[in-house]
Design an enzyme around this catalytic site. Structure first.
Site, PDB file in Angstrom:
ATOM      1  N   ASN A   7       0.856  -1.191   0.000  1.00 48.33           N
ATOM      2  CA  ASN A   7       0.000   0.000   0.000  1.00 48.33           C
ATOM      3  C   ASN A   7       0.891   1.240   0.000  1.00 48.33           C
ATOM      4  O   ASN A   7       1.448   1.604   1.032  1.00 48.33           O
ATOM      5  CB  ASN A   7      -0.903  -0.038   1.245  1.00 48.33           C
ATOM      6  CG  ASN A   7      -1.732   1.226   1.402  1.00 48.33           C
ATOM      7  OD1 ASN A   7      -1.870   2.011   0.465  1.00 48.33           O
ATOM      8  ND2 ASN A   7      -2.297   1.413   2.590  1.00 48.33           N
ATOM      9  N   LYS A   9      -0.010   4.256  -0.316  1.00 48.28           N
ATOM     10  CA  LYS A   9      -0.689   5.459   0.189  1.00 48.28           C
ATOM     11  C   LYS A   9      -0.477   6.597  -0.824  1.00 48.28           C
ATOM     12  O   LYS A   9      -0.401   6.336  -2.025  1.00 48.28           O
ATOM     13  CB  LYS A   9      -0.213   5.796   1.596  1.00 48.28           C
ATOM     14  CG  LYS A   9      -0.297   4.576   2.519  1.00 48.28           C
ATOM     15  CD  LYS A   9      -0.115   4.888   3.956  1.00 48.28           C
ATOM     16  CE  LYS A   9      -0.233   3.603   4.763  1.00 48.28           C
ATOM     17  NZ  LYS A   9      -0.213   3.797   6.185  1.00 48.28           N
ATOM     18  N   HIS A  95      -9.806   1.709   5.088  1.00 49.45           N
ATOM     19  CA  HIS A  95      -8.527   1.909   5.783  1.00 49.45           C
ATOM     20  C   HIS A  95      -8.728   2.937   6.892  1.00 49.45           C
ATOM     21  O   HIS A  95      -9.496   3.892   6.729  1.00 49.45           O
ATOM     22  CB  HIS A  95      -7.465   2.380   4.784  1.00 49.45           C
ATOM     23  CG  HIS A  95      -6.082   2.346   5.352  1.00 49.45           C
ATOM     24  ND1 HIS A  95      -5.631   3.280   6.254  1.00 49.45           N
ATOM     25  CD2 HIS A  95      -5.072   1.460   5.178  1.00 49.45           C
ATOM     26  CE1 HIS A  95      -4.383   2.976   6.600  1.00 49.45           C
ATOM     27  NE2 HIS A  95      -4.025   1.874   5.964  1.00 49.45           N
ATOM     28  N   GLU A  97      -7.033   5.332   7.796  1.00 45.93           N
ATOM     29  CA  GLU A  97      -6.747   6.715   7.393  1.00 45.93           C
ATOM     30  C   GLU A  97      -7.940   7.334   6.679  1.00 45.93           C
ATOM     31  O   GLU A  97      -8.140   8.550   6.729  1.00 45.93           O
ATOM     32  CB  GLU A  97      -5.474   6.754   6.519  1.00 45.93           C
ATOM     33  CG  GLU A  97      -4.234   6.499   7.374  1.00 45.93           C
ATOM     34  CD  GLU A  97      -3.049   5.910   6.635  1.00 45.93           C
ATOM     35  OE1 GLU A  97      -3.062   5.856   5.390  1.00 45.93           O
ATOM     36  OE2 GLU A  97      -2.108   5.464   7.318  1.00 45.93           O
ATOM     37  N   GLU A 162      -5.713  -4.318  11.055  1.00 48.11           N
ATOM     38  CA  GLU A 162      -4.681  -3.289  11.207  1.00 48.11           C
ATOM     39  C   GLU A 162      -4.981  -2.462  12.454  1.00 48.11           C
ATOM     40  O   GLU A 162      -5.777  -1.503  12.376  1.00 48.11           O
ATOM     41  CB  GLU A 162      -4.691  -2.347   9.993  1.00 48.11           C
ATOM     42  CG  GLU A 162      -4.407  -3.026   8.678  1.00 48.11           C
ATOM     43  CD  GLU A 162      -3.815  -2.036   7.681  1.00 48.11           C
ATOM     44  OE1 GLU A 162      -2.686  -2.274   7.250  1.00 48.11           O
ATOM     45  OE2 GLU A 162      -4.462  -1.033   7.369  1.00 48.11           O
ATOM     46  N   GLY A 168       2.376   2.704  10.953  1.00 43.73           N
ATOM     47  CA  GLY A 168       3.412   3.731  10.822  1.00 43.73           C
ATOM     48  C   GLY A 168       4.108   4.101  12.123  1.00 43.73           C
ATOM     49  O   GLY A 168       4.826   5.087  12.185  1.00 43.73           O
ATOM     50  N   SER A 200       3.148  -1.591  10.610  1.00 46.34           N
ATOM     51  CA  SER A 200       4.595  -1.644  10.848  1.00 46.34           C
ATOM     52  C   SER A 200       5.247  -2.973  10.472  1.00 46.34           C
ATOM     53  O   SER A 200       6.185  -3.422  11.131  1.00 46.34           O
ATOM     54  CB  SER A 200       4.914  -1.275  12.302  1.00 46.34           C
ATOM     55  OG  SER A 200       4.494   0.045  12.572  1.00 46.34           O
TER      56      SER A 200
HETATM   57  P1  PGA Z   1       2.641   0.739   7.762  1.00 44.88           P
HETATM   58  O1  PGA Z   1       1.178   0.964   7.133  1.00 44.88           O
HETATM   59  O2  PGA Z   1       3.162  -0.570   7.239  1.00 44.88           O
HETATM   60  O3  PGA Z   1       3.443   1.919   7.273  1.00 44.88           O
HETATM   61  O4  PGA Z   1       2.472   0.709   9.244  1.00 44.88           O
HETATM   62  C1  PGA Z   1       0.286  -0.099   7.002  1.00 44.88           C
HETATM   63  C2  PGA Z   1      -1.030   0.391   6.459  1.00 44.88           C
HETATM   64  O5  PGA Z   1      -1.475   1.474   6.815  1.00 44.88           O
HETATM   65  O6  PGA Z   1      -1.655  -0.288   5.631  1.00 44.88           O
END
Ligand code: PGA
Length: 245
Positions: A7, A9, A95, A97, A162, A168, A200
């Protein structure tokens, strides 16, 4: 399986997406046949990534969101049918976000219906915030977020667990916490539903996470953006011996 979802983003350029798709597909061609990988760049780079892949590429493409309808007067929206048209097979939905921008379970449900109608497999993201985790509410949060997904056809849905606080942040839950969440999803949706872990994930913890019971793959954000790291993770996934075939 295992399945690795990259992903990106809101990162990258057209040239990076093109090179990445080619390089990651080449790495996949060397990996055991059971390893699957889906690249999810931003919308404008999907067609470019697709054009960089050979005809029978092993790397699949996914989008990071889609609209609830297929066409109409919805300025700025991108439909699942359009995503299928540029080579996508999957779409990430719900997601955290996007939920943080106000997306509701009802909106995610409508998008999942549209994705299925267009022939895409929805990857539903679920997970608790740090505050919910501290209050011991993970089970209730997942139950609520999974609610509508139970009604979708079994063979055409995936879930990514998640925890919001792990995204992150460099933090990951304990193996038993991941196992418990994945068990809950599989109990709700059936053991055949692929359940990914996200938050992460990186080369140094990938194998440990893939070994956790009920983990069918990973959704990777930050660490997925570099094709060399992704190549390493494809190689490591091939060494776990999980779910051959
Ligand atoms: P990350 O993001 O691996 O940077 O923690 C995962 C995600 O948001 O799908």
């Amino acid at each position: 399986m295992p399945l690795l979802v990259a992903n990106w983003k809101m990162h990258g350029t057209r040239a990076m997406a093109l090179d990445y798709a080619f390089a990651v597909n080449a790495a996949l061609e060397m990996a055991p046949a059971s390893i699957e990988c889906i690249f999810c760049p931003p919308f404008p780079y999907l067609a470019a990534a697709h054009s960089g892949l050979p005809q029978n590429a092993r790397l699949e493409l996914g989008a990071q969101d889609c609209a609830a309808g297929q066409e109409g007067a919805f300025t700025g929206a991108v439909s699942a049918r359009m995503l299928a048209d540029v080579g996508c097979s999957h779409v990430i939905l719900g997601h955290s976000e996007r939920r943080a921008m106000g997306e509701t379970d009802a909106q995610v449900a409508a998008k999942a219906e549209a994705a299925l109608e267009a022939g895409l497999t929805p990857i539903l993201c679920v997970g608790e915030t740090e505050a919910e985790n501290a209050k011991g509410l993970t089970v209730q949060v997942l139950e609520k977020q999974l609610g509508f997904f139970k009604k979708l056809p079994a063979g055409r849905r995936m879930v990514a667990y998640e925890p919001v606080w792990a995204i992150g942040s460099g933090k990951t839950p304990k193996a038993e916490e991941i196992a418990a969440a994945h068990k809950q999803v599989k109990t709700a949706l059936g053991s055949a539903t692929p359940v990914l872990y996200g938050g992460s994930v990186k080369p140094s913890n990938l194998r440990e996470i893939l070994r956790v019971s009920g983990v069918d793959g990973v959704l990777i954000g930050g660490a997925s953006r570099d094709s060399a790291e992704m190549k390493t993770m494809i190689e490591l996934a091939g060494q776990t011996g999980k779910g051959q075939g």
